[in-house]
Design a protein around this motif. Structure first.
Motif, PDB file in Angstrom:
ATOM      1  N   TRP A 103      45.653  21.832  36.393  1.00 39.36           N
ATOM      2  CA  TRP A 103      46.461  22.812  35.647  1.00 39.36           C
ATOM      3  C   TRP A 103      47.422  23.577  36.537  1.00 39.36           C
ATOM      4  O   TRP A 103      48.401  24.158  36.066  1.00 39.36           O
ATOM      5  CB  TRP A 103      45.559  23.791  34.873  1.00 39.36           C
ATOM      6  N   ILE A 108      50.439  17.595  32.999  1.00 42.06           N
ATOM      7  CA  ILE A 108      50.410  17.801  31.547  1.00 42.06           C
ATOM      8  C   ILE A 108      49.973  16.514  30.854  1.00 42.06           C
ATOM      9  O   ILE A 108      50.527  15.443  31.109  1.00 42.06           O
ATOM     10  CB  ILE A 108      51.811  18.158  31.003  1.00 42.06           C
ATOM     11  N   PRO A 146      49.535  21.054  26.818  1.00 33.70           N
ATOM     12  CA  PRO A 146      50.613  22.054  26.860  1.00 33.70           C
ATOM     13  C   PRO A 146      50.098  23.448  26.489  1.00 33.70           C
ATOM     14  O   PRO A 146      50.667  24.456  26.891  1.00 33.70           O
ATOM     15  CB  PRO A 146      51.609  21.540  25.815  1.00 33.70           C
TER      16      PRO A 146
END
Ligand code: ADP
Ligand code: ASP
Ligand code: MG
Length: 416
Positions: A103, A108, A146
């Motif tokens: 992260w 992503i 996301p």
């Protein structure tokens, strides 16, 4: 200035001693002038332990969401530990390094918890840090949606993390360090006459991986092929400078390979289950109903065989699915029994798929004959067959897996 990605799997970081050796291998590449990003797996056995804990803790009570998202939170943690430990080990020997979690980069992914796909790696911060001379130690296997939820990339997914990072960083190469010194003509654990392949095409490696050679995760090869990332597979069990310069296997474009063989390798998978539908009505639309029901439930079907005896008006059908989908597939078939109209459905989990792979098959005859003759010679009964331009697969009783792999390895002249 060249960027290099190095990836170390579970056995390569199994304890602190091995992590220290990994640190020395990384330090050697830094000393050679590379800007290095390292991707690490969890210590060997750790991911299995974490998976077992989540199984034990679940499932969710009726009316509450399944716990796939929290599975990822737990299972992704193994990689965090090794990323931190390797960064510490590097600093101890004088190499500037920091850990990066999925992260933080960010890597992503989509929302498919447990088997997520990488959508994007905005790699600017990572690239700036690596170019500034600080080794990036990246926790493999991890993604983030996301919305900021943790995901994992499927078992063996650190390979895919490494190739994706190599593509994002425009690295000169992605070196996958593991517990074997390259890709072999078959799994060296079951055939000690297996030989190391010095260069293998993306296409063949993709087939080998998807047909069971778990040395590289299938998606990592797909990604390497699409992004043209040169991948090298090599052993982490050597000290820097000790390895033969010719070591490892390079996964590259077919054009770069001079020595071409008809069959390059033999792969096997025990992760198969066969579903049999007996007494199917023999008219148009039946197969469509069967496979629509499975597709709607996201069950992937691999081999399909339909048969009908001479005097019968009904047919039988066999198809294979992954072992973990077997119970689900049977349930779906039984739920649609009246609509499809078969008499009985059964499942057999004692089956394996054995495959021979080679780009040379495109232009040579007799490859199938060699396969079937070799298997017949060992008394191995074939239950289903599937082919593509560069592979032939057979489904056989799983007790014959090793025997079949060794027989085929010899029949195609692959033995040392
Ligand atoms: P890592 O933990 O480094 O990711 P894996 O266990 O996922 O390592 O993959 C390496 C293993 O893949 C080897 O130990 C070997 O048993 C197995 N393997 C299967 N087929 C092949 C092959 N054709 N060539 C090399 N290794 C193979
Ligand atoms: N640790 C994860 C697994 O065991 C990812 C990996 O090793 O590539 O599947
Ligand atoms: Mg692996």
């Amino acid at each position: 200035m060249s960027r290099l990605v190095m990836k170390f799997g579970g056995t390569s970081v199994a304890d602190l001693e091995r992590i220290r050796r990994v640190a020395r291998l990384v330090a050697a590449e830094v000393a050679a002038g590379h800007k290095v990003a390292v991707v690490v797996s969890a210590m060997s056995g750790k991911t299995n332990e974490l998976v077992a804990w989540t199984d034990d803790a679940g499932p969710s009570a009726p009316g509450l969401p399944a716990h796939d998202d929290e599975y990822d939170v737990v299972v992704a943690s193994g990689e965090q530990v090794t990323a931190g430990l390797l960064a510490i080990a590097l600093r101890k020997i004088g190499v500037d390094a920091r850990s990066w979690l999925g992260w933080q980069i960010p890597i992503i992914s989509d929302h498919a918890h447990g088997r997520a796909r990488i959508d994007d790696i905005p790699g600017e911060a990572l690239a700036a840090s690596v170019d500034g001379g600080q080794v990036a130690v990246i926790a493999g296997f991890q993604g983030v949606t996301p919305e900021g939820r943790i995901t994992t990339l499927g078992r063996g997914g650190s390979d895919t993390s490494a190739v994706a990072v190599a593509a994002a960083l425009k690295a000169i190469r992605c070196d996958i360090y593991t517990d074997v010194d390259g890709v072999y003509t078959t799994d060296p654990r079951i055939e000690d006459k297996a030989r190391r392949i010095k260069k293998i095409s993306y296409e063949e490696m993709l087939e080998m991986a998807s047909l069971g050679a778990k040395v590289l995760q299938t998606r990592s090869v797909e990604l390497a092929m699409a992004q043209r990332v040169p991948v090298r597979v090599l052993s982490s069990f050597v000290e820097p400078g000790e390895a033969d310069p010719d070591t490892g296997t390079l996964v590259c474009d077919e054009e770069e390979i001079v020595e071409k063989r008809i069959v390059s390798g033999v792969a096997y998978s025990r992760d198969e289950a066969k579903i049999t539908l007996l007494g199917l009505p023999d008219h148009p639309g039946v197969s469509s109903r069967i496979f629509s029901a499975l597709a709607d439930a996201n069950v992937n079907v691999d081999m399909i065989v339909q048969s009908r005896s001479k005097d019968s008006s009904v047919a039988n059908m066999d198809f294979t699915v992954g072992k973990r989908d077997a119970a689900k597939a049977l349930e779906i078939m039984n739920a649609a029994k009246a609509e499809i109209g078969f008499e009985e459905a059964k499942v057999d989990e004692d089956v394996s798929k054995v495959s021979v792979i080679g780009v040379g098959m495109k232009s040579h005859v007799g490859v199938a004959r060699t396969m079937f003759t070799a298997l017949a010679g060992k008394g191995v009964n074939i239950q289903a067959i599937s082919t593509s331009e560069i592979k032939i697969s057979v489904l056989i009783p799983s007790a014959y897996t090793e025997l079949a792999v060794r027989a085929l390895h010899a029949a195609y002249g692959l033995d040392q």
